[in-house]
Enzyme design. Structure first.
Site, PDB file in Angstrom:
ATOM      1  N   GLY A   1       0.834  -1.196   0.000  1.00 19.91           N
ATOM      2  CA  GLY A   1       0.000   0.000   0.000  1.00 19.91           C
ATOM      3  C   GLY A   1       0.866   1.241   0.000  1.00 19.91           C
TER       4      GLY A   1
ATOM      5  N   GLN B   1       2.865   9.815   1.417  1.00 18.84           N
ATOM      6  CA  GLN B   1       4.168   9.134   1.381  1.00 18.84           C
ATOM      7  C   GLN B   1       4.985   9.485   0.140  1.00 18.84           C
ATOM      8  OE1 GLN B   1       2.289   5.163   2.341  1.00 18.84           O
ATOM      9  NE2 GLN B   1       4.229   4.987   3.426  1.00 18.84           N
TER      10      GLN B   1
ATOM     11  N   CYS C   1       5.726  -0.245   7.292  1.00 16.28           N
ATOM     12  CA  CYS C   1       5.327   0.945   6.541  1.00 16.28           C
ATOM     13  C   CYS C   1       6.521   1.386   5.702  1.00 16.28           C
ATOM     14  CB  CYS C   1       4.923   2.058   7.514  1.00 16.28           C
ATOM     15  SG  CYS C   1       4.476   3.606   6.701  1.00 16.28           S
ATOM     16  N   LEU C   2       6.280   1.707   4.436  1.00  9.40           N
ATOM     17  CA  LEU C   2       7.391   2.100   3.556  1.00  9.40           C
ATOM     18  C   LEU C   2       8.084   3.374   4.037  1.00  9.40           C
ATOM     19  CD1 LEU C   2       5.891   1.363   0.013  1.00  9.40           C
ATOM     20  CD2 LEU C   2       7.587   0.024   1.276  1.00  9.40           C
TER      21      LEU C   2
ATOM     22  N   HIS D   1      -4.584   1.086   7.488  1.00  6.64           N
ATOM     23  CA  HIS D   1      -3.267   1.711   7.554  1.00  6.64           C
ATOM     24  C   HIS D   1      -3.201   2.896   6.568  1.00  6.64           C
ATOM     25  CE1 HIS D   1       1.286   1.362   7.970  1.00  6.64           C
ATOM     26  NE2 HIS D   1       1.176   2.108   6.883  1.00  6.64           N
ATOM     27  N   GLU D   2      -3.693   2.686   5.333  1.00  6.14           N
ATOM     28  CA  GLU D   2      -3.620   3.750   4.312  1.00  6.14           C
ATOM     29  C   GLU D   2      -4.570   4.894   4.632  1.00  6.14           C
ATOM     30  OE1 GLU D   2      -1.098   3.680   2.510  1.00  6.14           O
ATOM     31  OE2 GLU D   2      -0.659   1.582   2.938  1.00  6.14           O
TER      32      GLU D   2
HETATM   33 ZN    ZN Z   1       2.452   3.362   5.865  1.00  5.91          ZN
END
Ligand code: ZN
Length: 186
Positions: free
Chosen positions: A45, A50, A107-108, A149-150
C-alpha cells in the site's frame, strides 16, 4: 513524474489530505506512478502523503503469493480480491467492526520497522474510483489491515500512533533512530 517515498520525520506525513473533487489526467498519472512506486518498493500500500502529496488518495495491491489471508466482499457477497487489485482509494470513508485483531505491520516510510498493531477485524469502505464513481466494499485480514493503515495516512495518522504503551516503549529506540536518519538526510 518521478516519485520519492518520504520517511518518518517529514511533516507531510502529518498532513490531512485534501479531498479530490475530480479525477483529472494529473490524478490518473499520479495513481499510475504511485502503483509503480509501490511495486518497486515491494509494498502492499502507498498513500499520497508518502510521496509528498496531501491528497485523499491511496493505492493497495495484495500480491497473490502472500501467505497472510485476506477477504473482500461486494454488496455482502464474498469475491476474489485479486480481481480488484490494484485498488485505488479516492476520498475513502471507513467504518470498523468493534472486534479487533492484532497482527504485524510495516510501513514504507519506516524502513525496517515491524510492530504489532491492533486494528478493526473487518472494515467497510466507501470511496471514489478512477472513473469518478462511488463504490463500496468490505475487507478483512491483510487487505482490511492495509485499508485501515492507508486511510490513517490520509488523515495524518501513522501506525506508531496505534501502538499500545508497552509496544511503543519497545519500538521507541528504532523510531528515534529513523527520525534521526531523516533529520540527518535533510
Ligand atoms: Zn504506511
Amino acid at each position: 513524474m518521478v516519485l520519492k517515498i518520504v520517511n518518518y520525520g517529514d511533516p507531510i506525513l502529518r498532513k490531512v489530505g485534501r479531498s479530490i473533487t475530480k479525477v483529472t489526467p494529473e490524478i490518473r498519472e499520479l495513481v499510475a506512478d504511485m502503483i509503480d512506486k509501490m511495486h518497486e518498493a515491494h509494498g502492499i500500500g502507498l498513500a499520497a502523503q508518502q510521496v509528498g502529496r496531501d491528497l485523499q488518495l491511496a493505492v493497495i495491491d495484495i500480491p497473490k503469493d502472500i501467505e497472510r489471508p485476506s477477504r473482500m466482499w461486494l454488496e455482502g457477497k464474498e469475491v476474489d480480491l485479486h480481481d480488484y487489485m490494484p485498488l485505488v482509494l479516492i476520498n475513502p470513508q471507513i467504518t470498523l467492526t468493534k472486534k479487533k485483531e492484532t497482527d504485524s505491520e510495516g510501513c514504507l516510510s519506516f524502513p525496517g520497522l515491524t510492530v504489532e498493531v491492533s486494528r478493526g477485524y473487518r472494515v467497510s469502505v466507501t470511496c471514489m474510483n478512477l472513473e469518478g464513481k462511488t463504490w463500496s466494499f468490505d475487507a478483512a485480514g491483510l487487505l482490511g489491515r492495509a485499508v485501515q493503515h492507508e486511510v490513517d495516512h490520509l488523515n495524518g495518522i501513522l501506525f506508531i500512533d496505534r501502538l499500545t504503551k508497552a509496544e511503543r516503549a519497545l519500538a521507541q529506540g528504532e523510531i528515534d533512530a529513523l527520525r534521526g536518519q531523516s533529520v540527518t538526510a535533510g
